[in-house]
Design a protein around this motif. Structure first.
Motif, PDB file in Angstrom:
ATOM      1  N   THR A   1     -14.503  -2.067  -3.293  1.00  0.00           N
ATOM      2  CA  THR A   1     -13.486  -2.378  -3.908  1.00  0.00           C
ATOM      3  C   THR A   1     -12.395  -2.067  -4.480  1.00  0.00           C
ATOM      4  N   PHE A   2     -12.014  -1.414  -5.403  1.00  0.00           N
ATOM      5  CA  PHE A   2     -11.666  -0.416  -6.791  1.00  0.00           C
ATOM      6  C   PHE A   2     -10.568   0.222  -5.403  1.00  0.00           C
ATOM      7  N   GLN A   3     -11.216   0.893  -5.292  1.00  0.00           N
ATOM      8  CA  GLN A   3     -10.536   2.027  -4.192  1.00  0.00           C
ATOM      9  C   GLN A   3      -9.463   1.119  -3.564  1.00  0.00           C
ATOM     10  N   ALA A   4     -10.340  -0.210  -2.501  1.00  0.00           N
ATOM     11  CA  ALA A   4      -9.303  -0.590  -1.888  1.00  0.00           C
ATOM     12  C   ALA A   4      -7.722  -0.651  -2.647  1.00  0.00           C
ATOM     13  N   MET A   5      -8.313  -1.805  -3.598  1.00  0.00           N
ATOM     14  CA  MET A   5      -7.010  -2.279  -4.525  1.00  0.00           C
ATOM     15  C   MET A   5      -6.557  -1.157  -4.755  1.00  0.00           C
ATOM     16  N   GLY A   6      -6.653  -0.292  -5.098  1.00  0.00           N
ATOM     17  CA  GLY A   6      -5.574   1.146  -5.186  1.00  0.00           C
ATOM     18  C   GLY A   6      -4.788   1.523  -4.487  1.00  0.00           C
ATOM     19  N   ALA A   7      -5.299   1.257  -2.949  1.00  0.00           N
ATOM     20  CA  ALA A   7      -4.192   1.935  -1.859  1.00  0.00           C
ATOM     21  C   ALA A   7      -3.412   1.219  -1.984  1.00  0.00           C
ATOM     22  N   LEU A   8      -4.452  -0.311  -1.273  1.00  0.00           N
ATOM     23  CA  LEU A   8      -3.204  -2.160  -1.690  1.00  0.00           C
ATOM     24  C   LEU A   8      -1.934  -1.425  -2.163  1.00  0.00           C
ATOM     25  N   LYS A   9      -2.013  -1.303  -3.564  1.00  0.00           N
ATOM     26  CA  LYS A   9      -1.457  -0.590  -4.238  1.00  0.00           C
ATOM     27  C   LYS A   9      -0.058  -0.128  -3.719  1.00  0.00           C
ATOM     28  N   TYR A  10      -0.394   0.985  -3.325  1.00  0.00           N
ATOM     29  CA  TYR A  10       0.344   2.303  -2.840  1.00  0.00           C
ATOM     30  C   TYR A  10       1.084   1.735  -1.674  1.00  0.00           C
ATOM     31  N   LEU A  11       0.727   0.912  -1.003  1.00  0.00           N
ATOM     32  CA  LEU A  11       1.315   0.505   0.200  1.00  0.00           C
ATOM     33  C   LEU A  11       2.231  -0.980   0.046  1.00  0.00           C
ATOM     34  N   LEU A  12       1.837  -1.706  -0.807  1.00  0.00           N
ATOM     35  CA  LEU A  12       2.691  -2.257  -1.199  1.00  0.00           C
ATOM     36  C   LEU A  12       4.538  -1.904  -1.646  1.00  0.00           C
ATOM     37  N   TYR A  13       4.022  -1.220  -2.453  1.00  0.00           N
ATOM     38  CA  TYR A  13       4.917   0.045  -4.081  1.00  0.00           C
ATOM     39  C   TYR A  13       4.821   1.178  -3.084  1.00  0.00           C
TER      40      TYR A  13
END
Length: 162
Positions: free
Chosen positions: A47-59
């Motif tokens: 979950t932590f890694q998915a949220m990290g990837a989402l951060k790069y997708l959003l910004y």
């Protein structure tokens, strides 16, 4: 030989009598504590890694060229997290299908690791670091140990019976 819990006559090749042995295997115990902790940690980590990837997708600052890889990582980590949550539910309810789902989680994690590293290296020319090889090595060793344990162990066969 006597039972180590109640002093009754123990079963041959066992430390327990019939009643105590049935009670001992109803609980998650022994080496099964390690997979139990690893499932919970897998949920948190993926979950932590998915949220990290989402951060790069959003910004997406200066990483537009690797957006497909980040989308792949986000989806992969999300699927690993979903499988880990489902496996945890099966594991803690001691369902009969638990060994299969746990093995599936291990194999899915290994395949995702292999695919992620090979795509990053071959398609995007990302230089692999020591930590990434350590991640791959831990997955391979973990699969070798826990798949064989879940396939052979008497405790696994007697614990997951519902």
């Amino acid at each position: 030989m006597q039972c180590i819990k109640c002093e009754n006559e123990a079963i041959k090749n066992s430390d327990y009598c019939q009643g105590c042995e049935e009670n001992a295997f109803k609980k998650i115990g022994g080496f099964l504590y390690i997979p139990a902790v690893s499932i919970v940690l897998s949920i948190c980590f993926s979950t932590f890694q998915a949220m990290g990837a989402l951060k790069y997708l959003l910004y997406p600052d200066n990483i537009r060229s690797v957006i497909p890889l980040i989308i792949f990582e986000f989806c992969g980590w999300l699927m690993i997290a979903g499988l880990a949550v489902y496996t945890a539910g099966q594991f803690f309810r001691k369902r009969r299908k638990t060994p299969g789902f746990y093995i599936s989680l291990l194999v899915a994690n290994l395949l995702f690791c292999l695919t992620d590293l090979s795509v990053a290296y071959s398609v995007y020319d990302v230089q692999l670091q020591h930590g990434q090889f350590a991640w791959l090595g831990r997955n391979i060793i973990g699969c070798a140990i826990w798949i064989s344990y879940f396939l052979v162990s008497v405790r696994v066969k007697r614990t997951f019976v519902r």
